[in-house]
Design an enzyme around this catalytic site. Structure first.
Site, PDB file in Angstrom:
ATOM      1  N   ARG A   1       1.738  -2.622  11.650  1.00 45.20           N
ATOM      2  CA  ARG A   1       2.146  -3.980  12.010  1.00 45.20           C
ATOM      3  C   ARG A   1       3.670  -4.118  11.953  1.00 45.20           C
ATOM      4  NH1 ARG A   1      -0.721  -7.729   9.985  1.00 45.20           N
ATOM      5  NH2 ARG A   1      -2.191  -6.352   8.922  1.00 45.20           N
TER       6      ARG A   1
ATOM      7  N   CYS B   1       2.843   0.798   8.910  1.00 40.83           N
ATOM      8  CA  CYS B   1       2.416   1.749   9.931  1.00 40.83           C
ATOM      9  C   CYS B   1       1.519   1.093  10.977  1.00 40.83           C
ATOM     10  CB  CYS B   1       1.690   2.930   9.294  1.00 40.83           C
ATOM     11  SG  CYS B   1       0.193   2.484   8.389  1.00 40.83           S
TER      12      CYS B   1
ATOM     13  N   GLY C   1       8.321  10.206   1.594  1.00 38.00           N
ATOM     14  CA  GLY C   1       8.438   8.771   1.399  1.00 38.00           C
ATOM     15  C   GLY C   1       7.253   8.217   0.627  1.00 38.00           C
ATOM     16  N   SER C   2       7.082   6.887   0.660  1.00 40.60           N
ATOM     17  CA  SER C   2       6.036   6.248  -0.146  1.00 40.60           C
ATOM     18  C   SER C   2       4.634   6.676   0.289  1.00 40.60           C
ATOM     19  CB  SER C   2       6.179   4.728  -0.058  1.00 40.60           C
ATOM     20  OG  SER C   2       6.094   4.287   1.286  1.00 40.60           O
TER      21      SER C   2
ATOM     22  N   GLN D   1       4.716  -3.073   0.399  1.00 43.30           N
ATOM     23  CA  GLN D   1       5.426  -3.248   1.672  1.00 43.30           C
ATOM     24  C   GLN D   1       5.962  -4.672   1.811  1.00 43.30           C
ATOM     25  OE1 GLN D   1       1.992  -1.892   3.794  1.00 43.30           O
ATOM     26  NE2 GLN D   1       2.805   0.163   4.098  1.00 43.30           N
TER      27      GLN D   1
ATOM     28  N   GLY E   1       6.873  15.161   4.657  1.00 46.07           N
ATOM     29  CA  GLY E   1       7.489  13.881   4.337  1.00 46.07           C
ATOM     30  C   GLY E   1       7.473  13.665   2.833  1.00 46.07           C
TER      31      GLY E   1
ATOM     32  N   GLN F   1      -1.770  -1.184  -0.926  1.00 43.51           N
ATOM     33  CA  GLN F   1      -0.421  -0.693  -0.633  1.00 43.51           C
ATOM     34  C   GLN F   1       0.427  -1.746   0.076  1.00 43.51           C
ATOM     35  OE1 GLN F   1      -0.277   2.807   1.796  1.00 43.51           O
ATOM     36  NE2 GLN F   1       1.815   3.305   1.217  1.00 43.51           N
TER      37      GLN F   1
ATOM     38  N   SER G   1      -5.746  -5.798   6.759  1.00 46.62           N
ATOM     39  CA  SER G   1      -5.390  -4.379   6.808  1.00 46.62           C
ATOM     40  C   SER G   1      -6.420  -3.582   7.585  1.00 46.62           C
ATOM     41  CB  SER G   1      -5.284  -3.807   5.387  1.00 46.62           C
ATOM     42  OG  SER G   1      -4.225  -4.404   4.680  1.00 46.62           O
TER      43      SER G   1
ATOM     44  N   SER H   1       3.758   9.439   1.993  1.00 49.16           N
ATOM     45  CA  SER H   1       3.590  10.868   1.698  1.00 49.16           C
ATOM     46  C   SER H   1       3.387  11.099   0.203  1.00 49.16           C
ATOM     47  CB  SER H   1       4.813  11.647   2.184  1.00 49.16           C
ATOM     48  OG  SER H   1       4.959  11.534   3.585  1.00 49.16           O
TER      49      SER H   1
END
EC number: 1.2.1.70
Length: 451
Positions: free
Chosen positions: A52, A50, A194-195, A120, A192, A116, A109, A197
């Site tokens: 980079r 979200c 996804g991961s 990714q 949402g 997290q 980060s 959410s």
């Protein structure tokens, strides 16, 4: 060949640029294929989060590689190259390795130390493996980055600072109050499935909300997340799934809203939020973790709303104190970069050593065949003993120099030893290249599932 990364992140660009550069999975796939089709690159991987977008490649020409990768990022993001270029950063060779290892440890980060990013990076490697764009170098690099990140989290206290972006965002919404006390008995809406959410839903359950409603365009994914939230355990929470068509009604009932979808347009406009507020007496907290944004930034002008998005999180994180363990993690990164470089340099000379030993074996076989012609009366036992003796002599002569040349090749500046070995023994470059290709083919997809 040499490692190159060209990227853009929250450290180099404003959120207004980042949300335009954001690439869905389909676009990442096309980007990787086009990168491999480009002349300077033989391997490619893309790390997309979200905050980079980074394109890694094994290239044979630095300047041509930078130009090509920059052009490809601009083309696939839809942002003009002239506009994007001021926000791009470039890392090469050891600096590129250092950068990815730092990213894996959470040092780069938005929330320092968050874990997290490891998932990714794993996803980025898996995509490169599935598309066969990640070869030996990028497989080794990303596998090692995952190990370095895990080492940093296990050997230091960086985890104490390593909140998830979700937790950090909820703390900003709580505005100085204890998050658990602030969220207690609230109703939450997660948009949402996804991961990110799913992480948001799990975090909301852990801090004590009374109910979580999950809205998603694919009902089955929302139902799966609801089932997970309802499983027995200390964080069990009442949960239900709703279609996106019910978003307006659920929005009016929710005290906390977290949105993180893959939509390329707004999911919640300011008008929708304003309409939902008319039926409420209590204030509403909105957290937008999507890139590009899901919630219209104009909602911050509405009364009765506290709104936090990626842009405000970036500003807040810039003022956050650095963890005391950051220096220790940086030392780990530096040590691991040096070890990775040594291993790669040593591996570079291996095909040459293999080719040398193959040539020596051919010489032995040729000389034994000539000996058979000169001494035809040798029996099988004598011939076998002569063959073993000659091979032992050759192996002993080659052992020390080949071991030493591998050691020397692993040191900084040791890349030239492979060239020297090929020149000294007049090795056929095509034979060495064939060994390299065979070795690479044998390790296609190496490391899948190992970490």
């Amino acid at each position: 060949m040499s490692l190159l990364v060209v990227g853009v992140s929250h450290r180099s660009a404003p959120v207004s640029v980042l949300e335009r550069v954001s690439l869905p999975t389909d676009s990442q796939t096309e980007l990787l294929r086009d990168t491999l089709a480009a002349e300077p690159a033989t391997e490619a991987a893309v790390l997309a989060t979200c905050n980079r977008i980074e394109l890694y490649a094994d290239v044979d020409k630095f300047h041509a590689g930078v130009a090509e990768l920059s052009t490809l990022l601009a083309r696939h993001s839809g942002v003009g190259l002239d506009e994007l270029t001021p926000y791009l950063y470039v890392h090469y060779e050891d600096r590129a390795v250092h950068h990815l290892f730092s990213v894996a440890c959470g040092l780069d980060s938005m929330v320092v130390g968050e874990g997290q990013i490891l998932g990714q990076i794993k996803d980025a490697l898996a995509l490169g493996q599935d598309l066969h764009t990640a070869g030996r170098l990028l497989n080794d690099l990303f596998q090692q980055a995952l190990r370095v990140g895990k080492r940093a989290h296990s050997e230091t206290g960086i985890d104490h600072a390593g909140q998830s972006l979700v937790t950090f965002g909820l703390e900003q919404l709580a505005a100085g109050k204890a998050v658990e006390a602030w969220a207690k008995d609230s109703g939450a809406l997660v948009i949402g499935a996804g991961s990110m959410s799913s992480l948001a839903a799990a975090t909301l359950a852990r801090i004590g909300v009374k109910e979580i409603v999950v809205a998603n365009r694919t009902p089955a994914r929302a139902e799966r997340l609801v089932q997970i939230l309802g499983q027995p355990g200390p964080a069990r929470v009442a949960a239900r799934a709703v279609p996106m068509d019910d978003l307006g009604a659920e929005l009016a009932r929710a005290d906390i809203v977290v949105s993180c979808t893959g939509s390329t347009g707004l999911v919640l406009g300011a008008d929708a939020v304003e309409a939902a507020l008319r039926g409420r007496t209590a204030p509403q907290a909105l957290l937008d973790l999507a890139m590009p944004r899901d919630i219209d930034a104009a909602v911050h002008q509405l009364g009765g709303v506290r709104f936090v998005d990626i842009e405000s999180l970036a500003e807040a994180s810039a003022d956050a104190p650095m963890a005391a363990d950051v220096d220790q993690v940086r030392t780990i990164v530096s040590d691991e970069v040096a070890a990775f470089g040594a291993a790669q340099r040593a591996a570079h000379i291996t095909p040459t050593v293999v080719a040398l030993r193959a040539m020596a074996a051919e010489v032995v076989s040729s000389e034994i065949a000539r000996l058979d012609g000169r001494l035809p009366d040798l029996d099988d036992k004598q011939r076998a003993e002569v063959t073993r003796t000659v091979r032992r002599v050759v192996d002993k002569l080659l052992h020390a120099p080949t071991v030493r040349v591998k050691q020397l090749a692993g040191e900084p500046g040791g890349a030239g030893y492979a060239d020297a070995l090929r020149e000294l023994f007049d090795l056929d470059p095509q034979t060495v290249a064939a060994v390299s290709r065979a070795d690479l083919n044998d390790t296609d997809g190496v490391g899948r599932g190992r970490v």
